[in-house]
Design a protein around this motif. Structure first.
Motif, short mmCIF file in Angstrom:
data_model
loop_
_atom_site.label_atom_id
_atom_site.label_comp_id
_atom_site.label_asym_id
_atom_site.label_seq_id
_atom_site.Cartn_x
_atom_site.Cartn_y
_atom_site.Cartn_z
N ALA A 1 13.74 -5.04 22.99
CA ALA A 1 12.48 -4.37 22.63
C ALA A 1 12.19 -3.17 23.52
CB ALA A 1 11.34 -5.37 22.71
N SER A 2 12.82 -3.13 24.72
CA SER A 2 12.58 -2.04 25.67
C SER A 2 13.59 -0.91 25.53
CB SER A 2 12.63 -2.60 27.10
OG SER A 2 11.74 -3.68 27.27
N THR A 3 14.48 -1.03 24.55
CA THR A 3 15.59 -0.08 24.37
C THR A 3 15.44 0.64 23.04
OG1 THR A 3 16.99 -1.66 25.58
CG2 THR A 3 18.11 0.08 24.38
N GLN A 4 15.98 1.84 22.97
CA GLN A 4 15.98 2.57 21.70
C GLN A 4 16.76 1.78 20.65
OE1 GLN A 4 14.16 4.96 21.08
NE2 GLN A 4 13.78 6.13 22.96
N PRO A 5 16.33 1.77 19.39
CA PRO A 5 15.24 2.57 18.80
C PRO A 5 13.87 1.89 18.87
CG PRO A 5 16.34 1.39 17.07
CD PRO A 5 17.07 1.03 18.33
N PHE A 6 13.74 0.78 19.59
CA PHE A 6 12.48 0.01 19.57
C PHE A 6 11.49 0.49 20.63
CE2 PHE A 6 16.00 -2.82 18.34
CZ PHE A 6 15.65 -3.06 17.04
N ILE B 1 15.28 -11.79 14.98
CA ILE B 1 15.60 -11.57 13.57
C ILE B 1 14.93 -10.29 13.05
CG2 ILE B 1 15.35 -12.48 11.23
CD1 ILE B 1 15.43 -15.30 12.51
N SER B 2 13.63 -10.12 13.38
CA SER B 2 12.91 -8.93 12.91
C SER B 2 13.52 -7.65 13.42
CB SER B 2 11.43 -9.01 13.34
OG SER B 2 10.75 -10.05 12.66
N MET B 3 13.87 -7.62 14.72
CA MET B 3 14.46 -6.40 15.28
C MET B 3 15.87 -6.17 14.77
SD MET B 3 13.00 -6.18 19.22
CE MET B 3 13.48 -7.84 19.73
N PRO C 1 25.72 -4.20 20.89
CA PRO C 1 25.37 -3.44 22.10
C PRO C 1 24.37 -4.15 23.00
CG PRO C 1 25.42 -1.99 20.20
CD PRO C 1 25.56 -3.37 19.67
N PHE C 2 23.64 -5.13 22.48
CA PHE C 2 22.64 -5.84 23.28
C PHE C 2 23.20 -7.13 23.90
CE2 PHE C 2 20.40 -3.54 19.90
CZ PHE C 2 19.55 -2.74 20.66
#
Length: 539
Positions: A328-333, A390-392, A416-417
């Motif tokens: 959540a702290s990384t692009q694109p989020f 799931i949402s991300m 990548p995560f």
């Protein structure tokens, strides 16, 4: 599903089956504390290296106890286009298996306990009905001890649970115990001549039980089965049973099976971690570094001293990890999600451009309702962590050509995560890389500053006010790291020293109430004896 010591054995097969069939797993832990010091910043300095942060957490947090473990399994149903979930909430507490097994000490942090109590946490379930566990070293040690006792008994050396003709001579009985042993012999002889089948001797000490075993093993060549029995009050006594050879062998086999079952019971909750590890499934958590460290430390092995060794152990236990806070702290989020705490993240990923995932609770499992938050119940937190993932992940599918509404846990889009754990409050190193070298940002714009104990953050901002924006990371009461906005500003260290002198002299002047005194005179009066501040670039 709530799991305690009472229903753990009956539930374990269900847990292992759910893990094995899942597409991915989400976990969460609740602890008896987070840090053992009043200054939390001592654990979260903004300029820690990954090695320093790991060392701090290992030193200050591992004496706390992970006493509730949440696990939620997610399996995608293609026909229904939804995930089928199976949530588990385990209460965990170390219970000594026997007198030689570990009797753990742990710390409770009053603020953590008070917070959990305010959330309705049931500590009675932890302390009274928590599932025991052993790490791998402890399990191996207990199994080796059990095997050694069995070998001794087979050779007539130890304290056998049956009478065999292998003993070569009478046991040495100290004078003060001879009357006691003679009374036991008399009772056993009477048992062999009467119609009774069982004799329960009176509770006695461990040494006396050893003498009984050795004496009966020598005096009665066959026909008896002898074993130690424990009462509800934890009192131990010896039971003697008349048996023939076939019955003796059957009872001995039952005893071996019972010992193995007891050892498996002692391994307890660690068997769940073994199942997760063996599955190789993606394990998702939120801000999960402490969860991973505690899980390995309590249920697998003591944490290694070296960070690289920790990474290797972690990859052995959990081959694939994903941290939703880092995601959540990384692009694109990063630009869309304003608050990455778990509760706020769960709310934000329900709204556009995200979509709430379609989920269904499997039959026989407790169904969670996110409208009625049950935060800080580990099973619920694991559940909403999975929903956030799931949402991300599905949102990432919108960038594909053609777009995809469903992204699986095996998709390259989320790779990548993998195996990067979020690092709290480190300015320039966002994550711990478990499968490669960690980021090594340049820090030539960082200064190490020492100053009087009376100084506050505002004094530091005043000191560096001429040099643009700064970021202060306190180390203790008299030192801090100061990050300047421009790298080349570090070259003006001499001017900074002069500025510090001015600030210090102003403070001394105000403190003494002598507003007319010349600064130079004050310097002669005080600076030589009381000037501790210094500013140096970070090496």
């Amino acid at each position: 599903m709530e799991v305690t010591r009472q229903n753990f054995k009956d539930t374990l097969k269900t847990v292992c089956s759910a893990v094995e069939e899942a597409d991915f797993l989400a976990i969460d832990g609740e602890f008896s504390g987070i840090s053992d010091g009043p200054n939390v910043s001592a654990l979260t300095n903004g300029l820690d290296t990954p090695e320093q942060r790991y060392a701090k957490l290992k030193k200050h947090s591992m004496d706390f106890l992970l006493f509730q473990f949440g696990l939620c399994t997610f399996k995608y149903d293609q026909e229904k286009s939804k995930y089928i979930i199976k949530p588990f909430n385990f209460y965990v507490f170390p219970k000594p298996f026997n007198r030689t097994s570990p009797d753990l000490k742990f710390i409770c942090q009053s603020s953590s306990i008070d917070f959990l109590a305010s959330q309705g946490f049931d500590f009675n379930k932890v302390f009274c009905n928590g599932i025991p566990y052993l790490n791998q070293d402890e399990e191996v040690q207990l199994r080796e001890q059990s095997e050694e006792r069995r070998n001794q008994q087979a050779n007539g050396v130890g304290t056998p649970s049956f009478i065999s003709p292998s003993s070569k001579g009478p046991a040495h009985v100290p004078e003060e115990h001879k009357d006691f042993i003679n009374r036991v012999i008399g009772k056993v002889e009477a048992l062999l001549t009467n119609s009774e089948k069982t004799l329960d001797l009176e509770p006695c000490t461990g040494f006396q039980r050893k003498l009984i075993y050795q004496t009966l093993n020598w005096k009665f060549s066959k026909g008896l089965h002898v074993e130690t029995v424990e009462t509800e009050k934890k009192e131990r006594y010896i039971q003697v049973i008349k048996v023939d050879d076939e019955e003796r062998k059957r009872r001995e086999q039952q005893k071996r099976e019972r010992e193995q079952e007891e050892l498996n019971d002692a391994v307890g909750f660690s068997r769940v971690i073994h199942a997760i590890s063996k599955s190789g499934k993606l394990v998702v958590g939120h801000n999960m570094l402490l969860d991973v460290m505690h899980t390995i430390h309590q249920f697998y092995c003591p944490l290694p001293e070296d960070l690289q060794d920790f990474k290797e152990v972690t990859m052995c236990v959990f081959p694939r990890l994903l941290d939703t806070k880092l995601m959540a702290s990384t692009q694109p989020f990063k630009e869309m999600i304003t608050n990455t705490s778990l509760a706020e993240l769960e709310k934000q990923v329900k709204e556009a451009p995200f979509k709430s995932p379609q989920v269904e609770t499997a039959e026989g499992f407790h169904s969670y309702d996110t409208a009625q938050e049950q935060l800080h119940e580990a099973g619920y937190d694991a559940y909403i962590t999975g929903l956030c993932f799931i949402s991300m992940a599905n949102y990432l599918g919108s960038f594909l050509t053609p777009p995809k509404a469903y992204i699986s846990a095996h998709s390259k889009v989320v790779e990548p995560f993998f195996n990067k754990l979020f690092l709290m409050r480190i300015i320039d190193i966002p994550y711990l890389n478990l499968t490669g070298p960690d980021l090594q940002p340049k820090r030539d714009h960082v200064l190490f500053v020492t100053f009087p104990k009376e100084w506050k953050t505002s004094d530091l901002y005043q000191l560096f006010s001429a040099f643009g924006n700064i970021q202060v990371s306190w180390l203790d009461d008299t030192s801090a790291f100061v990050s300047l906005s421009q790298t080349d500003q570090v070259q003006i260290g001499d001017l900074i020293q002069a500025a510090m002198l001015v600030v210090f002299l102003r403070q001394e002047r105000t403190r003494r109430g002598d507003r007319e005194q010349d600064l130079g005179g004050l310097a002669e009066d005080r600076v030589s004896a009381a000037w501790p501040p210094s500013v140096v670039p970070l090496p």
